[in-house]
Design a protein around this motif. Structure first.
Motif, PDB file in Angstrom:
ATOM      1  N   LYS A  45       0.887  -1.150   0.000  1.00 54.80           N
ATOM      2  CA  LYS A  45       0.000   0.000   0.000  1.00 54.80           C
ATOM      3  C   LYS A  45       0.928   1.203   0.000  1.00 54.80           C
ATOM      4  O   LYS A  45       1.944   1.194   0.690  1.00 54.80           O
ATOM      5  CB  LYS A  45      -0.876   0.004   1.249  1.00 54.80           C
ATOM      6  CG  LYS A  45      -1.915  -1.099   1.230  1.00 54.80           C
ATOM      7  CD  LYS A  45      -2.836  -1.006   2.419  1.00 54.80           C
ATOM      8  CE  LYS A  45      -3.876  -2.108   2.327  1.00 54.80           C
ATOM      9  NZ  LYS A  45      -4.823  -2.052   3.435  1.00 54.80           N
ATOM     10  N   PHE A  46       0.600   2.206  -0.802  1.00 54.28           N
ATOM     11  CA  PHE A  46       1.488   3.355  -0.822  1.00 54.28           C
ATOM     12  C   PHE A  46       0.722   4.656  -1.028  1.00 54.28           C
ATOM     13  O   PHE A  46      -0.418   4.669  -1.476  1.00 54.28           O
ATOM     14  CB  PHE A  46       2.612   3.178  -1.853  1.00 54.28           C
ATOM     15  CG  PHE A  46       2.270   3.540  -3.265  1.00 54.28           C
ATOM     16  CD1 PHE A  46       2.653   4.759  -3.788  1.00 54.28           C
ATOM     17  CD2 PHE A  46       1.586   2.658  -4.071  1.00 54.28           C
ATOM     18  CE1 PHE A  46       2.357   5.097  -5.104  1.00 54.28           C
ATOM     19  CE2 PHE A  46       1.282   2.974  -5.383  1.00 54.28           C
ATOM     20  CZ  PHE A  46       1.669   4.201  -5.899  1.00 54.28           C
ATOM     21  N   ALA A  47       1.392   5.717  -0.622  1.00 56.01           N
ATOM     22  CA  ALA A  47       0.882   7.073  -0.797  1.00 56.01           C
ATOM     23  C   ALA A  47       2.045   7.906  -1.321  1.00 56.01           C
ATOM     24  O   ALA A  47       3.197   7.642  -0.999  1.00 56.01           O
ATOM     25  CB  ALA A  47       0.384   7.632   0.534  1.00 56.01           C
ATOM     26  N   LYS A  48       1.729   8.881  -2.129  1.00 59.35           N
ATOM     27  CA  LYS A  48       2.776   9.716  -2.704  1.00 59.35           C
ATOM     28  C   LYS A  48       2.493  11.168  -2.353  1.00 59.35           C
ATOM     29  O   LYS A  48       1.344  11.617  -2.407  1.00 59.35           O
ATOM     30  CB  LYS A  48       2.827   9.531  -4.223  1.00 59.35           C
ATOM     31  CG  LYS A  48       4.063  10.069  -4.869  1.00 59.35           C
ATOM     32  CD  LYS A  48       4.134   9.646  -6.325  1.00 59.35           C
ATOM     33  CE  LYS A  48       5.330  10.302  -6.982  1.00 59.35           C
ATOM     34  NZ  LYS A  48       5.378  10.037  -8.413  1.00 59.35           N
ATOM     35  N   SER A  52       9.041  19.259   1.847  1.00 53.88           N
ATOM     36  CA  SER A  52      10.008  20.318   1.505  1.00 53.88           C
ATOM     37  C   SER A  52      10.439  20.261   0.044  1.00 53.88           C
ATOM     38  O   SER A  52      11.619  20.353  -0.283  1.00 53.88           O
ATOM     39  CB  SER A  52      11.241  20.229   2.412  1.00 53.88           C
ATOM     40  OG  SER A  52      10.913  20.570   3.722  1.00 53.88           O
ATOM     41  N   GLY A  53       9.472  20.075  -0.842  1.00 56.36           N
ATOM     42  CA  GLY A  53       9.761  20.061  -2.268  1.00 56.36           C
ATOM     43  C   GLY A  53      10.291  18.746  -2.800  1.00 56.36           C
ATOM     44  O   GLY A  53      10.498  18.603  -4.002  1.00 56.36           O
ATOM     45  N   GLU A  54      10.532  17.785  -1.930  1.00 56.49           N
ATOM     46  CA  GLU A  54      11.070  16.473  -2.330  1.00 56.49           C
ATOM     47  C   GLU A  54       9.908  15.489  -2.514  1.00 56.49           C
ATOM     48  O   GLU A  54       9.041  15.371  -1.642  1.00 56.49           O
ATOM     49  CB  GLU A  54      12.007  15.957  -1.237  1.00 56.49           C
ATOM     50  CG  GLU A  54      12.619  14.599  -1.506  1.00 56.49           C
ATOM     51  CD  GLU A  54      13.805  14.659  -2.436  1.00 56.49           C
ATOM     52  OE1 GLU A  54      13.847  13.848  -3.376  1.00 56.49           O
ATOM     53  OE2 GLU A  54      14.687  15.497  -2.215  1.00 56.49           O
ATOM     54  N   ASP A  55       9.878  14.793  -3.667  1.00 61.56           N
ATOM     55  CA  ASP A  55       8.883  13.745  -3.859  1.00 61.56           C
ATOM     56  C   ASP A  55       9.153  12.612  -2.884  1.00 61.56           C
ATOM     57  O   ASP A  55      10.308  12.184  -2.718  1.00 61.56           O
ATOM     58  CB  ASP A  55       8.941  13.199  -5.291  1.00 61.56           C
ATOM     59  CG  ASP A  55       8.371  14.175  -6.304  1.00 61.56           C
ATOM     60  OD1 ASP A  55       7.449  14.934  -5.946  1.00 61.56           O
ATOM     61  OD2 ASP A  55       8.852  14.171  -7.455  1.00 61.56           O
ATOM     62  N   VAL A  56       8.089  12.138  -2.248  1.00 67.53           N
ATOM     63  CA  VAL A  56       8.215  11.090  -1.236  1.00 67.53           C
ATOM     64  C   VAL A  56       7.141  10.036  -1.453  1.00 67.53           C
ATOM     65  O   VAL A  56       5.972  10.365  -1.705  1.00 67.53           O
ATOM     66  CB  VAL A  56       8.067  11.683   0.181  1.00 67.53           C
ATOM     67  CG1 VAL A  56       8.092  10.589   1.231  1.00 67.53           C
ATOM     68  CG2 VAL A  56       9.145  12.706   0.457  1.00 67.53           C
TER      69      VAL A  56
END
Length: 188
Positions: A45-48, A52-56
């Motif tokens: 399961k994931f969330a995007k 601070s401007g960084e894709d996580v």
């Protein structure tokens, strides 16, 4: 791209067990960031989102604890990320409930989820946030980690989960050393 993975076992049977402290901490981080685990990919399961401007990517592997590395490898390969882009949140019986500890590298220390990740990433060099679940030498380890937290530990546990979520965010914002200096000495 940064990947923050909480370790645990899927299913109601394992919900709120000590071994699922990583799931609980990454859930706390998702809530803090206003994200939901509404997608499934990478056997997880994931969330995007962004910090601070960084894709996580927040990840909850659904492979069961002992195969956590498989899901993580799939995610890293898809995003072409390196182990240095990873932060793992997981339970640690050698820390008391209410404590967390951040490390940049190290052995599995007997934790099967971390063994799987080391095996699948071919390195011990990735950030990790260990969440204390304590131990009782009179209870077999498997029964202990698959047991639920007693009510009297709920406040300490909740504070530690929030602290672990904050530490994960701090690693992305200001770096691992900053987070280590800030959180490793803290007690709830």
């Amino acid at each position: 791209m940064k990947i923050i993975a909480g370790l645990g076992n899927p299913g109601l049977k394992y919900e709120n067990t000590r071994h699922n402290a990583g799931f609980m901490a990454v859930d706390a981080l998702a809530e803090k960031l206003g994200l939901e685990f509404s997608q499934e990919k990478f056997s997880s399961k994931f969330a995007k989102g962004r910090i601070s401007g960084e894709d996580v990517v927040l990840l909850k592997p659904q492979t069961y604890m002992n195969d956590s590395g498989i899901a993580l490898r799939q995610c890293l390969d898809f995003y072409k990320a390196a182990p240095s882009d990873v932060v793992i949140l997981y339970d640690d019986v050698d820390l008391p409930v209410g404590r967390i500890r951040i490390r940049q590298k190290g052995s599995a220390g007997g934790h099967n989820g971390i063994k799987s990740i080391i095996h699948c990433l071919f390195t011990e060099e990735f950030d990790r946030i260990r969440i204390g679940v304590g131990k009782d030498v009179q209870i077999p380890m498997i029964s202990w980690v698959l047991g639920k937290f007693p009510l009297e530990q709920k406040q300490s546990l909740d504070q530690a989960l929030d602290m672990a979520a904050e530490a994960g965010e701090d690693i992305i914002r200001k770096g691992t050393m900053h987070a280590m200096n800030r959180y490793n000495a803290k007690k709830v």
